[in-house]
Design an enzyme around this catalytic site. Structure first.
Site, short mmCIF file in Angstrom:
data_model
loop_
_atom_site.label_atom_id
_atom_site.label_comp_id
_atom_site.label_asym_id
_atom_site.label_seq_id
_atom_site.Cartn_x
_atom_site.Cartn_y
_atom_site.Cartn_z
N THR A 1 41.65 -85.81 -39.21
CA THR A 1 42.86 -85.22 -38.65
C THR A 1 43.29 -86.08 -37.46
O THR A 1 42.47 -86.72 -36.81
CB THR A 1 42.53 -83.80 -38.16
N ARG B 1 44.85 -74.09 -49.57
CA ARG B 1 43.95 -73.89 -48.43
C ARG B 1 44.62 -74.39 -47.15
O ARG B 1 45.12 -75.52 -47.09
CB ARG B 1 42.62 -74.61 -48.64
N GLY C 1 44.01 -74.99 -43.01
CA GLY C 1 42.95 -75.21 -42.04
C GLY C 1 43.37 -74.83 -40.64
O GLY C 1 44.30 -74.06 -40.44
N THR D 1 39.84 -81.34 -34.01
CA THR D 1 39.59 -81.96 -35.30
C THR D 1 38.19 -81.59 -35.73
O THR D 1 37.32 -81.38 -34.88
CB THR D 1 39.71 -83.49 -35.20
#
Lengths: 331, 331
Positions: B188, B216, B218, B238
Site C-alpha cells: 500500500t 473485499r 481493507g 499499511t
C-alpha cells in the site's frame, strides 16, 4: 451484574406530532425485539447471537430503514449494509451494497466467520451470499411504497433526505416545518448486548440515505464509526452517516472510557455532543453493565432492558444534559 | 516549526536479501516522490494537495501495490481503493472497487469535494468517475506481469498473500523461507504532510491483498483504520488490513496523543506494538511538526523530510525500542 441490552430503530427529527399509526407499529416492534433479546440473554445465549437475532427482526420489519423497508438510492434501488463486532476478541464482519439478501447482518457475521476478511461489498458480497446459501429474494421484495414516496419527495426537493421518520406530506394534520438544511436522520437499526458471561457485542444494519448516490457507503459497516465493540463497551450508532464517520463515533466512546476513565454515560454524552446537533444517536453497553442511549436529535426509537428488571421503550428524551445531548441511562 | 512530510510504499516481511533490481526502482521512486512533495511544500502548497500529488506518483509507479501495479483479486482483476483526509476540517473522501480509474486517490478527493458523501464504491464509484471526467483506462492497463505471477503463486499455495515484496520464486538465489502463516504485508502507498500554514493531511491508496475475495475492502478507505487526520496528527497505515481495521490504528494514534498527552513517537509505537507482530506499519506527522515512521514488520519502504533539512529514505530499521516495535524518527 447480569446481562443487558439496548436497541435502536433510528435517530432523527422525529416530531412529537408523529401520528399514532406511524408510531405504534415501530414501538410494537421495538418491544417485541426487546422481549426476544431479553429472553435469549436469560437463556444464556452469547451476546453475538443476541444482537444478530434482534437485528434480524428489525431488518424484517418494513417500518425501519434496514432489510425490507430500506430507503432507496437515487436510482430507486436498495443497497443495504451491516456490521457485527465481538468485544472480547475484536472479531468483526461487515457488508455493503446488498440488494437481494434478506438479512444483511447475518451475512456480515458470515464474512467474519467464514472468510479471512472483515468486509465484503457489492458484487463480491452478493456472490458470497450465494455461496453461503443465505436467504435471498428479488430486489423488489425490499422496496416499500413508503420509500418510493420518500424518494419522490426527496428528488422533488433535490435533497439527499436522511430522515425517513418525518411524516410525509398529506399524512399528518400538522405538517412539520421542513428544515431548510435537511439534517434529520435515517432509521438505521442496531443492538448492543452484554451476556451472562460478561461478553459484549454489537450489530448495526441500514439501507442508508434516501436518494443517496449509488455506491455510497455510510457509517454502519465502518468499524469504529457506526459499529464498534471491545472489552470496554459495545456501541451502535445511527444518524447522519458522514458525520458519524468523520467523528469516529463508536470508537471514540470506548476511547474516552479507556483513556480518560469516564463512565459510559459521560463518554457517550461527550461524543454525541461533539457531533453537529441533529446528526447522531447511539446505544451502548459497557463491560461494567452500564446501559446508555444518547442522541442529539429530536428523538431516537429505542429500547433497553437489564437483568435486574429495568426496561425502557421510547422515542424522545426529556432530560438534556449541559452538553446538548439527551442521555437516557441505566446504571 | 515548518513543513514536514512522510510517505510509505508498504510494510512487510521485506528480506534484507531483496535483490538490487527489486529494491532500487522502488527506492528511486520514493526519493523522487520525496523531492516532489518537499518542493510543493516549500512552494507553499496546502498539505492536502501535497499528499494527493505524492500518492498519484506512487499510484503511477508499477512497483507499488496501488494504481497500476495493484495486486490481483482471486478473479484476476484489480479492485483499487483510496482515501484522503484533511486534519483541520475532518473533511474526508474514500473510494473502493475501482477498476479503471488511473488515480484512485484523486477520485477519493472528488468524492469529498463534489458530493454530499464521504465514500463511494464499486459501480457507483466508477459511474462517478465518468461523470467527473477523470482519467480512466481499460482494466488491463493496471495489471502487471509481476502481479499475475504473484496471484499464480498464491493460488498454488492456496493462500491470500499479503506480501508483494517477497522475492518471487526463481528470482532470488536465496529463497526466503516461506512463512507458515503468510502474514507479510501489501505494498500500500501513503503520504502524510503538514504544510507551512500548519495544516495536516493524509492520503492512502492500495490494490489490497493478493488473491483477495472479489469485493473485499481493507483498511485503506476506512476512516480511522488505515487513514485518519485531525488537528493533532495525520496518519497513513499499511499492512494486514484486517488487523488495522479491528484495531482502528490511525484513529488510535491520534487518540493516545489527545487523551494521554503522548508525543507522536510514543503514540505510534504503542499502537503499532498493540497489533500482531508483522502486520502493521504507518507514517505520521503531528501538528507540532513531529514525524514518525513505525512498523512491526521486517521493513517498510518509506521516506520523510522536514523543512529543517532532515531527510530519510529506507526500508529496514535497526533501532528497536522496548516494545518490540521498530520506530524510525525524523525530527
Amino acid at each position: 451484574m447480569g446481562w443487558a441490552l439496548a436497541l435502536h430503530g433510528g435517530a432523527g427529527d422525529i416530531p412529537r406530532s408523529l401520528p399514532t399509526e406511524r408510531r405504534e407499529p415501530r414501538l410494537a416492534t421495538l418491544r417485541r425485539c426487546l422481549d426476544l433479546g431479553a429472553a435469549a440473554l436469560r437463556a444464556g445465549r452469547p451476546a453475538l447471537d443476541v444482537v444478530e437475532l434482534v437485528v434480524r427482526e428489525l431488518e424484517d420489519c418494513p417500518h425501519f430503514n434496514a432489510g425490507r423497508g430500506s430507503v432507496l438510492t437515487a436510482d430507486g434501488t436498495v443497497e443495504m449494509e451491516a456490521a457485527v463486532m465481538e468485544g472480547a476478541t475484536l472479531r468483526c464482519g461487515a457488508v455493503s451494497g446488498l440488494s437481494t439478501v434478506v438479512n444483511p447482518v447475518s451475512l456480515a457475521r458470515l464474512v467474519m466467520e467464514k472468510t479471512p476478511h472483515i468486509y465484503l461489498a457489492f458484487h463480491g458480497a452478493e456472490a458470497f451470499a450465494r455461496e453461503q446459501g443465505v436467504e435471498t429474494k428479488d430486489p423488489s421484495h425490499f422496496i416499500t411504497e413508503d420509500n418510493i414516496e420518500r424518494l419522490r419527495q426527496a428528488k422533488e426537493a433535490n435533497r439527499v433526505q436522511i430522515d425517513y421518520t418525518q411524516p410525509m406530506k398529506g399524512q399528518s394534520p400538522q405538517e412539520t416545518k421542513a428544515p431548510v438544511d435537511d439534517n434529520s436522520q435515517t432509521g438505521t437499526v442496531g443492538c448492543v448486548a452484554i451476556d451472562a458471561a460478561g461478553n459484549l457485542a454489537t450489530a448495526t444494519s441500514t439501507g442508508g440515505l434516501v436518494n443517496k448516490m449509488p455506491g455510497r457507503i455510510g457509517d454502519t459497516p465502518l468499524v469504529g464509526a457506526g459499529t464498534y465493540a471491545n472489552a470496554i463497551c459495545a456501541v451502535s450508532a445511527t444518524g447522519r452517516g458522514e458525520e458519524i464517520i468523520r467523528h469516529t463515533v463508536a470508537r471514540d466512546v470506548a476511547a474516552l472510557m479507556e483513556h480518560c476513565g469516564l463512565p459510559l454515560r459521560d463518554a457517550a454524552a461527550r461524543v454525541v455532543a461533539g457531533t453537529p446537533r441533529g446528526t447522531t444517536g447511539l446505544v451502548a453497553v459497557s463491560g461494567a453493565g452500564e446501559v446508555c442511549m444518547a442522541h442529539n436529535t429530536t428523538g431516537m426509537f429505542r429500547a433497553c432492558a437489564t437483568e435486574d428488571g429495568y426496561a425502557e421503550v421510547g422515542i424522545w428524551t426529556d432530560e438534556a444534559d449541559g452538553n446538548g445531548a439527551s442521555v437516557s441511562v441505566r446504571l
